[in-house]
Write a protein that holds these residues in place. Structure first.
Motif, mmCIF file in Angstrom:
data_model
loop_
_atom_site.group_PDB
_atom_site.id
_atom_site.type_symbol
_atom_site.label_atom_id
_atom_site.label_comp_id
_atom_site.label_asym_id
_atom_site.label_seq_id
_atom_site.Cartn_x
_atom_site.Cartn_y
_atom_site.Cartn_z
ATOM 1 N N ASP A 50 -1.585 5.398 -3.563
ATOM 2 C CA ASP A 50 -2.881 4.676 -3.335
ATOM 3 C C ASP A 50 -3.660 5.315 -2.371
ATOM 4 O O ASP A 50 -5.192 5.577 -2.910
ATOM 5 C CB ASP A 50 -2.797 3.106 -2.633
ATOM 6 N N THR A 51 -3.271 5.705 -1.388
ATOM 7 C CA THR A 51 -4.247 6.498 -0.532
ATOM 8 C C THR A 51 -4.591 7.625 -0.915
ATOM 9 O O THR A 51 -5.911 8.120 -0.740
ATOM 10 C CB THR A 51 -3.552 6.767 0.840
ATOM 11 N N LEU A 90 -9.949 0.788 1.313
ATOM 12 C CA LEU A 90 -8.847 0.471 0.197
ATOM 13 C C LEU A 90 -8.268 -0.800 0.429
ATOM 14 O O LEU A 90 -8.293 -1.553 -0.539
ATOM 15 C CB LEU A 90 -8.024 1.760 0.374
ATOM 16 N N THR A 91 -8.143 -1.150 1.543
ATOM 17 C CA THR A 91 -7.377 -2.568 1.814
ATOM 18 C C THR A 91 -8.282 -3.535 1.578
ATOM 19 O O THR A 91 -7.984 -4.771 0.925
ATOM 20 C CB THR A 91 -6.821 -2.346 3.276
ATOM 21 N N HIS A 148 -5.401 9.496 7.099
ATOM 22 C CA HIS A 148 -4.998 8.964 5.848
ATOM 23 C C HIS A 148 -4.222 9.668 5.102
ATOM 24 O O HIS A 148 -3.338 9.301 4.110
ATOM 25 C CB HIS A 148 -6.083 8.442 4.782
ATOM 26 N N TYR A 156 -0.209 0.283 7.551
ATOM 27 C CA TYR A 156 0.361 1.483 7.404
ATOM 28 C C TYR A 156 0.884 1.695 5.838
ATOM 29 O O TYR A 156 1.044 0.701 5.276
ATOM 30 C CB TYR A 156 1.648 1.732 8.356
ATOM 31 N N LEU A 157 0.981 2.892 5.590
ATOM 32 C CA LEU A 157 1.694 3.260 4.234
ATOM 33 C C LEU A 157 3.036 2.455 4.137
ATOM 34 O O LEU A 157 3.902 2.505 5.033
ATOM 35 C CB LEU A 157 1.817 4.633 3.907
ATOM 36 N N ALA A 161 -3.592 3.398 5.706
ATOM 37 C CA ALA A 161 -4.573 3.284 4.768
ATOM 38 C C ALA A 161 -5.947 3.371 5.210
ATOM 39 O O ALA A 161 -6.254 2.769 6.153
ATOM 40 C CB ALA A 161 -4.067 1.904 4.092
ATOM 41 N N HIS A 162 -6.883 3.631 4.104
ATOM 42 C CA HIS A 162 -8.133 3.439 4.355
ATOM 43 C C HIS A 162 -8.644 2.126 4.511
ATOM 44 O O HIS A 162 -7.970 1.135 3.769
ATOM 45 C CB HIS A 162 -8.930 4.113 3.150
ATOM 46 N N ILE A 177 0.741 -1.196 -0.154
ATOM 47 C CA ILE A 177 0.085 0.131 0.007
ATOM 48 C C ILE A 177 0.930 1.193 0.066
ATOM 49 O O ILE A 177 1.697 1.365 0.905
ATOM 50 C CB ILE A 177 -1.058 -0.022 1.146
ATOM 51 N N THR A 178 0.800 2.068 -1.029
ATOM 52 C CA THR A 178 1.612 3.298 -1.252
ATOM 53 C C THR A 178 0.861 4.442 -0.811
ATOM 54 O O THR A 178 -0.392 4.454 -0.837
ATOM 55 C CB THR A 178 2.288 3.372 -2.461
ATOM 56 N N GLN A 179 1.591 5.582 -0.756
ATOM 57 C CA GLN A 179 0.952 6.950 -0.272
ATOM 58 C C GLN A 179 0.112 7.242 -1.743
ATOM 59 O O GLN A 179 -0.998 7.997 -1.520
ATOM 60 C CB GLN A 179 1.786 7.903 -0.101
#
Length: 146
Positions: free
Chosen positions: A31-32, A66-67, A46, A98-99, A62-63, A27-29
């Motif tokens: 992505d968020t 989203l996950t 977020h 976490y990111l 992360a939201h 999960i990347t920044q």
């Protein structure tokens, strides 16, 4: 967020309890940021590292949805595959993602209703070796045409 593998489509009759599929992504920044823009959820926990640092998490997370969207990708591309329809999903958020965290999402068939063409799944996302999200999903699998 990377996409799951190439699509695979199962015939309803080929589905069995115990079958599973999984995918792993980081999960990347970005992505968020994209998710915040698409969903409208701009909660600073977020999106704002300074504000997130003041939260109980001490850093951006992360939201949850989203996950959890990794489950949808698995249903639509892997098991059962293209054409399947999400009917319901329960989610329990157990710990933050976490990111930069690597997340593994796994779906596993736990029950099949042949009369209604419904498949019931256990859904789990893990990060850092621990469950971050757990739940159950119901998927409708239409008959293949042709």
């Amino acid at each position: 967020m990377q996409s799951p593998k190439q699509s695979h489509r199962y015939h309803f009759e080929d589905l069995k309890e115990g079958m599973e599929a999984s995918t792993e992504t980081i999960i990347t920044q970005e992505d968020t940021r994209t998710f915040a823009k698409l969903s409208g959820d701009t909660n600073p926990v977020h999106t704002d590292p300074d504000e997130a640092a003041k939260s109980q998490f001490k850093a951006p997370i992360a939201h949850g949805l989203l996950t959890a969207s990794l489950f949808s990708a698995l249903f639509g591309k892997e098991l059962p595959g293209p054409g399947s329809i999400y009917v319901s999903q329960s989610l329990v958020f157990k710990r933050p993602v976490y990111l930069g965290d690597s997340v593994t999402a796994t779906i596993k068939i736990v029950r099949i209703d042949t009369e209604r063409r419904r498949v019931f799944f256990q859904t789990v996302c893990k990060t850092r070796g621990r469950i971050a999200i757990s739940g159950e999903a119901e998927i409708y699998v239409p008959a293949l045409s042709g």
